[in-house]
Every structure is written in C-alpha cells, then in structure tokens.
Design an enzyme around this catalytic site. Structure first.
Site, mmCIF file in Angstrom:
data_model
loop_
_atom_site.group_PDB
_atom_site.id
_atom_site.type_symbol
_atom_site.label_atom_id
_atom_site.label_comp_id
_atom_site.label_asym_id
_atom_site.label_seq_id
_atom_site.Cartn_x
_atom_site.Cartn_y
_atom_site.Cartn_z
ATOM 1 C CB SER A 166 -3.757 0.628 -2.577
ATOM 2 O OG SER A 166 -2.487 0.064 -2.829
ATOM 3 C CE1 TYR A 179 -2.468 2.843 2.502
ATOM 4 C CE2 TYR A 179 -1.268 1.341 1.066
ATOM 5 C CZ TYR A 179 -1.921 2.539 1.263
ATOM 6 O OH TYR A 179 -2.036 3.438 0.221
HETATM 7 N N1 LIG Z 1 1.738 6.786 -2.819
HETATM 8 C C1 LIG Z 1 1.403 5.647 -3.365
HETATM 9 O O1 LIG Z 1 2.210 4.941 -4.003
HETATM 10 C C2 LIG Z 1 0.003 5.168 -3.228
HETATM 11 C C3 LIG Z 1 -0.326 3.937 -3.791
HETATM 12 C C4 LIG Z 1 -1.634 3.494 -3.694
HETATM 13 C C5 LIG Z 1 -2.571 4.266 -3.048
HETATM 14 N N2 LIG Z 1 -2.225 5.461 -2.490
HETATM 15 C C6 LIG Z 1 -3.296 6.223 -1.848
HETATM 16 O O2 LIG Z 1 -3.467 7.442 -2.565
HETATM 17 C C7 LIG Z 1 -3.964 8.445 -1.680
HETATM 18 C C8 LIG Z 1 -3.083 9.662 -1.772
HETATM 19 O O3 LIG Z 1 -1.761 9.259 -1.450
HETATM 20 P P1 LIG Z 1 -0.562 10.293 -1.372
HETATM 21 O O4 LIG Z 1 0.706 9.507 -1.419
HETATM 22 O O5 LIG Z 1 -0.799 11.418 -2.328
HETATM 23 O O6 LIG Z 1 -0.747 10.830 0.102
HETATM 24 P P2 LIG Z 1 0.169 11.815 0.915
HETATM 25 O O7 LIG Z 1 0.772 11.043 2.046
HETATM 26 O O8 LIG Z 1 1.062 12.612 0.005
HETATM 27 O O9 LIG Z 1 -0.923 12.812 1.512
HETATM 28 C C9 LIG Z 1 -1.903 12.368 2.384
HETATM 29 C C10 LIG Z 1 -3.028 13.366 2.367
HETATM 30 O O10 LIG Z 1 -4.048 12.889 3.244
HETATM 31 C C11 LIG Z 1 -4.349 13.927 4.171
HETATM 32 N N3 LIG Z 1 -4.815 13.343 5.427
HETATM 33 C C12 LIG Z 1 -4.181 12.435 6.220
HETATM 34 N N4 LIG Z 1 -4.934 12.185 7.308
HETATM 35 C C13 LIG Z 1 -6.052 12.948 7.187
HETATM 36 C C14 LIG Z 1 -7.198 13.154 7.991
HETATM 37 N N5 LIG Z 1 -7.391 12.500 9.148
HETATM 38 N N6 LIG Z 1 -8.124 14.039 7.566
HETATM 39 C C15 LIG Z 1 -7.965 14.709 6.405
HETATM 40 N N7 LIG Z 1 -6.911 14.559 5.606
HETATM 41 C C16 LIG Z 1 -5.964 13.693 5.993
HETATM 42 C C17 LIG Z 1 -3.070 14.711 4.318
HETATM 43 O O11 LIG Z 1 -3.307 15.997 4.885
HETATM 44 C C18 LIG Z 1 -2.610 14.742 2.873
HETATM 45 O O12 LIG Z 1 -3.350 15.714 2.161
HETATM 46 C C19 LIG Z 1 -4.004 7.809 -0.290
HETATM 47 O O13 LIG Z 1 -5.304 7.317 -0.040
HETATM 48 C C20 LIG Z 1 -3.027 6.677 -0.424
HETATM 49 O O14 LIG Z 1 -3.277 5.684 0.517
HETATM 50 C C21 LIG Z 1 -0.956 5.936 -2.572
#
Ligand SMILES: NC(=O)c1ccc[n+]([C@@H]2O[C@H](COP(=O)([O-])OP(=O)(O)OC[C@H]3O[C@@H](n4cnc5c(N)ncnc54)[C@H](O)[C@@H]3O)[C@@H](O)[C@H]2O)c1
Length: 283
Positions: A166, A179
């Site tokens: 991130s 985080y």
């Molecule tokens: N949304 C943002 O703005 C943003 C910004 C920077 C980084 N990220 C990172 O990008 C990635 C994807 O984010 P997103 O917003 O699409 O996520 P999301 O919240 O939409 O989905 C999370 C996913 O992780 C899975 N997950 C959670 N715990 C788990 C576990 N213990 N075992 C297996 N799967 C598990 C869930 O089932 C789901 O598929 C994450 O690593 C997040 O931290 C997101």
C-alpha cells in the site's frame, strides 16, 4: 473484458489470494482474460465459487477454493487441489489483506482531553489482538502462501510473485498504525524475498495501490448519505490527480510485472499506483 494491453498467459497457473475482493477480483479476471488458469483463494466458499464461475462464463479458466491464508493446512489442501486441477503455480498474487477497527485510532492527533473521553479510541486504546490481526493478515498472509506456492515455482520459466502492499508503506497514514506498519513489512519482505529467490528464478515485486474506494475503507471515506467524509476530501486534496483509483487502473502494472518479457529484470520493487499521492509533499 477491456485490458490496457494484451499479454499471453496461456497455460500459466495463477493463484490469486484475496481474489474475491474488489481489487484482486479484477486482477483475477484480467489474468484469466490473458489466458491464465486462475485459482481464486479467499474466505467463503460461495464467494470463491461465484468469482470463478463469473470468470468461466466470460470464457476463462478458473476454480475457487475457500482458503485461509493464515492456516498452513488450509493452504496445503488448496495447493493439492490446484496441482490436481490446474497444475503447478507459475504466478502468485498475494492480495489477501486488510485492516481492523481495533488497530486504529479515532482521531489523527492526541489531545489531553481525549484521554477522559470513552468515545475516543486513542493510541493507548489500541488493542493488542486487533494490531496482531492486521499484522498477521497482511504480513503472514503474504509469507505463508509464498512458502506454499513458491516450491512449485523454483526454476520455472517466468515464475513470479506479486505482493499487494500500500502507499502507506512509504509514509504512514494517520489513524491506522497497524495497517501502515503491516504494509511496510510487506514491502520490506518483497525486497527480502526477491533477493532470497534470485538464484532459483523467481522474481518478487509488489504494487502499492493508493486510495481506491472498496468495501474495506468505504466507511472511512463515505458518509451514510454517500457524500465524501472530511478524510476523503483531505485525500483528494493530497492526490495531485484529484480522484480515487478504480480497480482497472491497477491492471496495467500487474500485467507488466507478471510478463517476463516486459519486466524480466525488474525484481524487488514496489510500484506505487496512487495518482502521485506518495510523491506529493502538500506544498
Ligand atoms: N482498497 C484500497 O484502497 C487499498 C489500498 C491499498 C492496498 N490495498 C490492499 O489491496 C488488497 C486488496 O484489497 P481489496 O480492497 O480488494 O480487499 P477487499 O476487502 O475487497 O477483499 C479482501 C479479500 O481478502 C480475502 N481475505 C481476507 N482475509 C483472508 C484470509 N485470512 N484468508 C484468505 N483470504 C482472506 C477476502 O476473502 C477478500 O477476498 C489488500 O491487500 C489491501 O490491503 C487496498
């Protein structure tokens, strides 16, 4: 689906953890649209199966396997199924990740009066289990699947891992110390693993998404009436490109990183995709 450019991943097996999520779901679809055989690993069998079915309906090859990335046995079972149904892993996307309300503070700054207010969660109220949850999910949730699937990838042509870090790995965001720290660990681990795996032909890189409105952060960014919160407005002011990211905007970087011909000498990097948020000092 519309891809920014086409690459050929025919016969490549891609494992996407967090593949039912907003960002990594789109990544899984894109990899399948390039011909890859995709395994969606996430929580909830129904969600995994739904995403895989949607990819198959669009003409791709995909299976969904409920998997907990923090449980070695669950990863092993998923791995065996993937080996039997798709073959050895070529590309691993470590996308499972997230935050926890007990690992964050209510306010950006600490003021003395906050210590007397039970409604306000300060630094002193950060919950050990909440912080642990966030570090486990993001850091161990990247390390353990890498341990499981990198075995397949040793000396496999084009083998590569892409971690999802991130932009707050570079500079912590207010309110979310767990985080921010956990994603800094993911970026650091990306560099470590790239070095460690350099003699066995596995490239390891990361993408650092900026602000994308997803299920995970929606409550921090949108009021109940759909308008932006003060925090969201602050983010937009700090993002030179003045908008939140769309999941599609990550795909070009992902396809570049998994394409050995395009990025074969790119190893141990973390690429921000954040509309210049992390480059902007605010002045
Ligand atoms: N949304 C943002 O703005 C943003 C910004 C920077 C980084 N990220 C990172 O990008 C990635 C994807 O984010 P997103 O917003 O699409 O996520 P999301 O919240 O939409 O989905 C999370 C996913 O992780 C899975 N997950 C959670 N715990 C788990 C576990 N213990 N075992 C297996 N799967 C598990 C869930 O089932 C789901 O598929 C994450 O690593 C997040 O931290 C997101």
């Amino acid at each position: 689906m519309n891809l920014p450019f086409q690459i050929d991943l025919t016969n490549k097996v891609c494992v996407v953890t967090g593949g039912t999520g907003v960002l990594c779901g789109k990544m899984a679809e894109s990899l399948a649209a390039c011909g890859a055989k995709v395994a969606i690993l996430a929580l909830g069998q129904e969600a995994c199966e739904q995403k895989a079915a949607a990819i198959r309906e669009a003409g791709g090859i995909a299976i969904g396997i409920e998997t907990n990335v923090l449980d070695k046995q669950s990863l092993k079972v998923a791995h065996e199924k993937i080996l039997a149904e798709l073959g050895p892993c070529d590309i691993l996307i470590n996308g499972a990740g997230g935050n926890h309300p007990k690992g964050q503070t209510t306010n950006e700054y600490l003021y003395p009066e906050d210590l007397e207010n039970d409604e306000i969660s300060t630094f002193f109220d950060l919950d050990k289990d909440g912080v642990q949850f966030v570090f486990d999910l993001n850091f161990l949730g990247t390390l353990l699947p890498s341990q499981e699937f990198a075995r397949d990838m040793i000396n496999r042509e084009g083998a590569t891992i892409v971690n999802i870090s991130s932009m707050n790995a570079y500079c912590p965001l207010t309110k979310i110390p767990a985080y921010s720290g956990a994603k800094a660990a993911v970026t650091n681990f990306t560099q470590w693993l790239a070095v460690h795996m350099s003699k066995v032909g596995i490239r390891v890189n990361a993408i650092a998404p900026g602000f994308f409105v997803t299920a995970q952060n929606e409550k921090l960014l949108k009021n109940e009436d759909g308008t932006w919160t003060a925090r969201a407005q602050k983010i937009l002011t700090s993002t030179p490109m003045e908008h939140f990211g769309e999941a599609d905007e990550l795909i070009g970087t992902l396809l570049y990183l998994v394409n050995h011909e395009a990025s074969g000498f790119v190893n141990g990097v973390c690429i921000p995709v954040d509309g210049a948020f992390s480059a902007y000092s605010g002045v």
